[in-house]
Write an enzyme that holds these catalytic residues in place. Structure first.
Site, PDB file in Angstrom:
ATOM      1  N   HIS A 131       0.748  -1.201  -0.082  1.00  0.00           N
ATOM      2  CA  HIS A 131       0.150   0.017  -0.035  1.00  0.00           C
ATOM      3  C   HIS A 131       0.992   1.468   0.006  1.00  0.00           C
ATOM      4  CE1 HIS A 131      -3.298   2.836   1.358  1.00  0.00           C
ATOM      5  NE2 HIS A 131      -2.298   3.228   1.875  1.00  0.00           N
ATOM      6  N   GLU A 132       1.916   1.219   0.680  1.00  0.00           N
ATOM      7  CA  GLU A 132       2.786   2.543   1.007  1.00  0.00           C
ATOM      8  C   GLU A 132       3.710   2.616  -0.118  1.00  0.00           C
ATOM      9  OE1 GLU A 132       2.223   4.608   2.978  1.00  0.00           O
ATOM     10  OE2 GLU A 132       0.994   3.261   4.433  1.00  0.00           O
ATOM     11  N   HIS A 135       1.452   4.500  -2.902  1.00  0.00           N
ATOM     12  CA  HIS A 135       1.337   6.052  -2.702  1.00  0.00           C
ATOM     13  C   HIS A 135       2.648   6.451  -3.233  1.00  0.00           C
ATOM     14  CE1 HIS A 135      -1.894   6.737  -0.333  1.00  0.00           C
ATOM     15  NE2 HIS A 135      -1.638   5.909   0.723  1.00  0.00           N
ATOM     16  N   GLU A 200      -6.244   7.111  -0.801  1.00  0.00           N
ATOM     17  CA  GLU A 200      -6.095   6.018   0.145  1.00  0.00           C
ATOM     18  C   GLU A 200      -6.960   4.703  -0.670  1.00  0.00           C
ATOM     19  OE1 GLU A 200      -4.478   5.253   2.814  1.00  0.00           O
ATOM     20  OE2 GLU A 200      -3.877   7.195   2.940  1.00  0.00           O
TER      21      GLU A 200
END
Length: 297
Positions: A131-132, A135, A200
């Site tokens: 997930h990071e 980003h 997100e």
């Protein structure tokens, strides 16, 4: 694609708000001055934001046996995402959480807490890191730095205009100018939160693709939410402006899709990931995991 379009529209709204406050402050000259101030602030934030945020949270480079294993996981997932390997940091706090920072994929960092390493399974940690990385690959770290800077600059200009009275000859009239000076910072904050929520959802989707299993991330989000609502993150409480960077709100706020929420409701994120998993061959529900299964516990 819808997420990117929504972000572009919201960024345009933020820019319009900023230029509007500048116009109310000093007419056409104020617009030019406002853009100059924004450019300077964004340049400073673009170059220094990663070091500033890591320092705020007392992050240290991942070293030692645990750090080596964590770095290997980050490197493996970064290769799967076909992107540069970011620096890996560890934050000493019992609350499971993580964030990414950096001005671009070549100058980025992923920071995870010791609580995350100790309380989540290896698969769940992989989902969080993916997930990071999403980003970083989507350049959300830059987008959020710019929007935060814009929101701060709008508040600064509004306070400046209130102090000096703004343009007396504004078409809005004196009452309208005063109302605008109060409403513009509020609107800027709402736009910033809306952008954060949109990014997100997109990072959840891309992160699930990177790690290859949406249910790893879904399980991680549920467990982090449960721990974050009970365990303090003192550094985050001292620096609430950085809360939007974390995968789950670290500030004990109610996690729902409300007007003032920087994060989407966790249940909604999990539902989207489960729907994504059902579209895959053999899709199903992620097994529940206990804190004792943490790979570095």
């Amino acid at each position: 694609m819808a997420g990117y379009m929504r972000t572009a529209v919201l960024m345009a709204v933020m820019t319009a708000l900023f230029m509007g406050v500048g116009y109310l402050l000093a007419g056409p000259t104020g617009v030019v001055l406002a853009l100059a101030v924004a450019a300077g602030m964004n340049l400073f934030s673009w170059w220094n934001s990663d070091r500033m945020v890591l320092r705020m949270h007392g992050a240290r480079l991942a070293e030692g046996p645990d750090g080596e294993d964590l770095r290997a996981m980050v490197a493996d997932l970064a290769r799967r995402a076909d992107m540069p390997v970011p620096a890996t940091y560890i934050i000493e706090t019992d609350q499971p959480n993580a964030f990414a920072t950096g001005r671009n994929p070549d100058n980025a960092a992923v920071a995870v807490t010791t609580g995350l390493m100790q309380r989540l399974s290896r698969e769940e940690i992989a989902g969080v890191i993916a997930h990071e990385l999403a980003h970083i690959r989507n350049r959300d770290t830059l987008i959020m730095t710019i929007t935060a800077t814009f929101a701060g600059a709008i508040s600064m200009l509004a306070n400046f205009a209130l102090f000096f009275g703004g343009r007396r000859d504004s078409p809005l009239g004196l009452i309208g100018v005063i109302a605008m000076m109060f409403l513009a910072p509020l609107a800027a904050g709402l736009v910033q939160m809306a952008i954060s929520r949109s990014r997100e959802y997109e990072a959840d989707r891309v992160g699930a693709e990177i790690c290859g299993e949406p249910l790893w991330l879904a399980s991680a989000l549920e467990r982090i939410q449960g721990f974050a609502s009970r365990i303090d993150n003192n550094a985050a409480e001292r620096n609430p402006a950085t809360a939007h960077m974390f995968i789950i709100n670290p500030l004990h706020a109610h996690g729902y899709d409300a007007l003032f929420s920087t994060h989407p409701r966790t249940e909604n994120r999990v539902a989207a990931l489960e729907a994504m998993a059902r579209q895959r061959p053999g899709g199903g529900r992620a097994p529940r995991r206990t804190a004792a299964q943490g790979p570095w516990g």
